[in-house]
Design a protein around this motif. Structure first.
Motif, short mmCIF file in Angstrom:
data_model
loop_
_atom_site.label_atom_id
_atom_site.label_comp_id
_atom_site.label_asym_id
_atom_site.label_seq_id
_atom_site.Cartn_x
_atom_site.Cartn_y
_atom_site.Cartn_z
N ASP A 2 0.84 -1.19 0.00
CA ASP A 2 0.00 0.00 0.00
C ASP A 2 0.87 1.24 0.00
OD1 ASP A 2 -2.35 -1.50 0.10
OD2 ASP A 2 -2.25 -1.63 2.28
N LYS A 3 0.35 2.30 -0.61
CA LYS A 3 1.08 3.56 -0.66
C LYS A 3 0.82 4.36 0.59
CE LYS A 3 0.86 3.71 -5.63
NZ LYS A 3 0.08 4.15 -6.75
N ALA A 4 1.85 5.09 1.01
CA ALA A 4 1.74 5.98 2.16
C ALA A 4 2.51 7.25 1.86
CB ALA A 4 2.29 5.31 3.41
N CYS A 5 2.05 8.36 2.42
CA CYS A 5 2.76 9.63 2.27
C CYS A 5 4.17 9.47 2.84
CB CYS A 5 2.00 10.73 3.00
SG CYS A 5 2.86 12.32 2.99
N GLN A 6 5.14 9.90 2.08
CA GLN A 6 6.54 9.77 2.49
C GLN A 6 6.99 10.92 3.39
OE1 GLN A 6 8.77 7.05 1.78
NE2 GLN A 6 6.68 6.28 1.63
N GLU A 29 3.61 10.04 -4.06
CA GLU A 29 4.69 9.95 -3.08
C GLU A 29 4.33 10.68 -1.77
OE1 GLU A 29 9.33 9.54 -3.94
OE2 GLU A 29 8.48 11.45 -4.57
N TYR A 30 3.54 11.75 -1.89
CA TYR A 30 3.18 12.56 -0.74
C TYR A 30 1.69 12.88 -0.76
CZ TYR A 30 8.21 13.37 -0.43
OH TYR A 30 9.56 13.20 -0.33
N CYS A 31 1.11 13.15 0.42
CA CYS A 31 -0.30 13.52 0.49
C CYS A 31 -0.47 15.02 0.22
CB CYS A 31 -0.88 13.15 1.86
SG CYS A 31 -0.38 14.24 3.22
N LYS A 32 -1.73 15.40 -0.02
CA LYS A 32 -2.03 16.80 -0.33
C LYS A 32 -1.83 17.72 0.88
CE LYS A 32 -7.02 16.33 0.52
NZ LYS A 32 -8.33 16.41 -0.15
N TYR A 33 -1.79 17.16 2.08
CA TYR A 33 -1.57 17.98 3.27
C TYR A 33 -0.09 18.31 3.47
CZ TYR A 33 -6.24 16.18 3.99
OH TYR A 33 -7.55 15.83 3.81
N CYS A 34 0.79 17.48 2.93
CA CYS A 34 2.23 17.68 3.10
C CYS A 34 2.92 18.30 1.88
CB CYS A 34 2.90 16.32 3.38
SG CYS A 34 2.49 15.62 4.99
N TYR A 35 2.37 18.08 0.68
CA TYR A 35 3.10 18.44 -0.54
C TYR A 35 2.15 19.07 -1.55
CZ TYR A 35 7.06 17.69 -3.74
OH TYR A 35 8.14 17.85 -4.58
N LYS A 36 2.47 20.28 -1.99
CA LYS A 36 1.62 21.00 -2.94
C LYS A 36 2.49 21.78 -3.91
CE LYS A 36 -2.22 24.27 -2.98
NZ LYS A 36 -3.07 25.13 -2.16
N GLU A 37 2.19 21.65 -5.18
CA GLU A 37 2.89 22.38 -6.24
C GLU A 37 4.40 22.16 -6.19
OE1 GLU A 37 1.56 26.44 -6.07
OE2 GLU A 37 -0.53 25.86 -6.41
N LEU A 76 8.42 7.10 11.10
CA LEU A 76 8.77 8.24 10.25
C LEU A 76 10.23 8.25 9.76
CD1 LEU A 76 6.79 11.32 11.64
CD2 LEU A 76 6.17 9.73 9.84
N PRO A 77 11.21 7.84 10.57
CA PRO A 77 12.59 7.88 10.06
C PRO A 77 12.81 7.02 8.81
CG PRO A 77 12.61 7.63 12.43
CD PRO A 77 11.18 7.46 11.98
N ASN A 78 11.89 6.12 8.51
CA ASN A 78 12.00 5.27 7.33
C ASN A 78 11.39 5.90 6.08
OD1 ASN A 78 13.18 2.97 8.72
ND2 ASN A 78 11.21 2.86 9.74
N LEU A 79 10.71 7.01 6.23
CA LEU A 79 10.07 7.66 5.09
C LEU A 79 11.05 8.58 4.38
CD1 LEU A 79 6.63 8.56 6.71
CD2 LEU A 79 7.24 6.55 5.35
N LYS A 80 10.83 8.75 3.09
CA LYS A 80 11.77 9.48 2.22
C LYS A 80 12.14 10.86 2.76
CE LYS A 80 12.41 10.91 -2.55
NZ LYS A 80 11.85 10.92 -3.89
N ARG A 81 11.15 11.65 3.19
CA ARG A 81 11.44 13.00 3.65
C ARG A 81 12.40 13.00 4.83
NH1 ARG A 81 7.23 17.79 5.57
NH2 ARG A 81 8.85 19.37 5.82
N TRP A 82 12.24 12.09 5.73
CA TRP A 82 13.03 12.08 6.95
C TRP A 82 14.31 11.29 6.82
CZ3 TRP A 82 11.02 16.06 8.83
CH2 TRP A 82 9.65 16.30 8.71
N ARG A 83 14.38 10.34 5.92
CA ARG A 83 15.64 9.60 5.69
C ARG A 83 16.74 10.56 5.30
NH1 ARG A 83 12.74 5.33 2.65
NH2 ARG A 83 13.31 6.57 0.86
N SER A 84 16.46 11.45 4.37
CA SER A 84 17.50 12.37 3.91
C SER A 84 17.88 13.35 5.02
CB SER A 84 17.06 13.12 2.65
OG SER A 84 15.90 13.88 2.91
N GLN A 85 16.91 13.78 5.81
CA GLN A 85 17.20 14.69 6.92
C GLN A 85 18.02 13.99 7.99
OE1 GLN A 85 14.02 15.79 9.63
NE2 GLN A 85 14.74 17.89 9.60
N GLU A 86 17.67 12.76 8.31
CA GLU A 86 18.40 12.01 9.33
C GLU A 86 19.85 11.79 8.91
OE1 GLU A 86 17.40 10.56 12.47
OE2 GLU A 86 15.97 12.18 12.15
#
Length: 118
Positions: A2-6, A29-37, A76-86
């Protein structure tokens, strides 16, 4: 799988939940609440702040808030947005060895002094 917001981990079950890229196309890759345009809605948000925003939502859905926080801290540390930050934060923890620490008498981690071989 299943897909999940990254970014927040929200399940992405319907295309209406998808965020949009810079060309206004839907991205799964991301939900509308986290990622727009093509950008994060809250670009400076930390992972801990994301957890504090999402935990009450999970609590409304029946999960204990403490349980929600613990789950998100492990997920969350396994999601794309936070992997790069970590990885960036970890790289900042490793400072180069200062030149004066490389030669001569230097204290080791126990506080004792050792002499560099000549």
């Amino acid at each position: 799988m299943d897909k999940a917001c990254q970014s927040c981990g929200m399940p992405l079950e319907h295309e209406e939940q998808y965020g949009t890229d810079a060309q206004q196309a839907k991205t799964d890759e991301y939900c509308k609440y986290c990622y727009k345009e093509g950008a994060f809605v809250q670009p400076g948000l930390t992972m801990e702040e994301m957890i504090q925003q999402c935990a009450p939502i999970l609590a409304e859905q029946g999960m204990q808030k403490e349980e929600a926080v613990a789950m998100m801290r492990s997920y969350l540390p396994n999601l794309k947005r936070w992997r790069s930050q970590e990885s960036t934060e970890r790289e900042e923890d490793f400072k180069p060895i200062r030149e004066e620490s490389r030669g001569g008498d230097s204290p080791d981690r126990t506080g004792s002094t050792y002499k560099q071989p000549e």
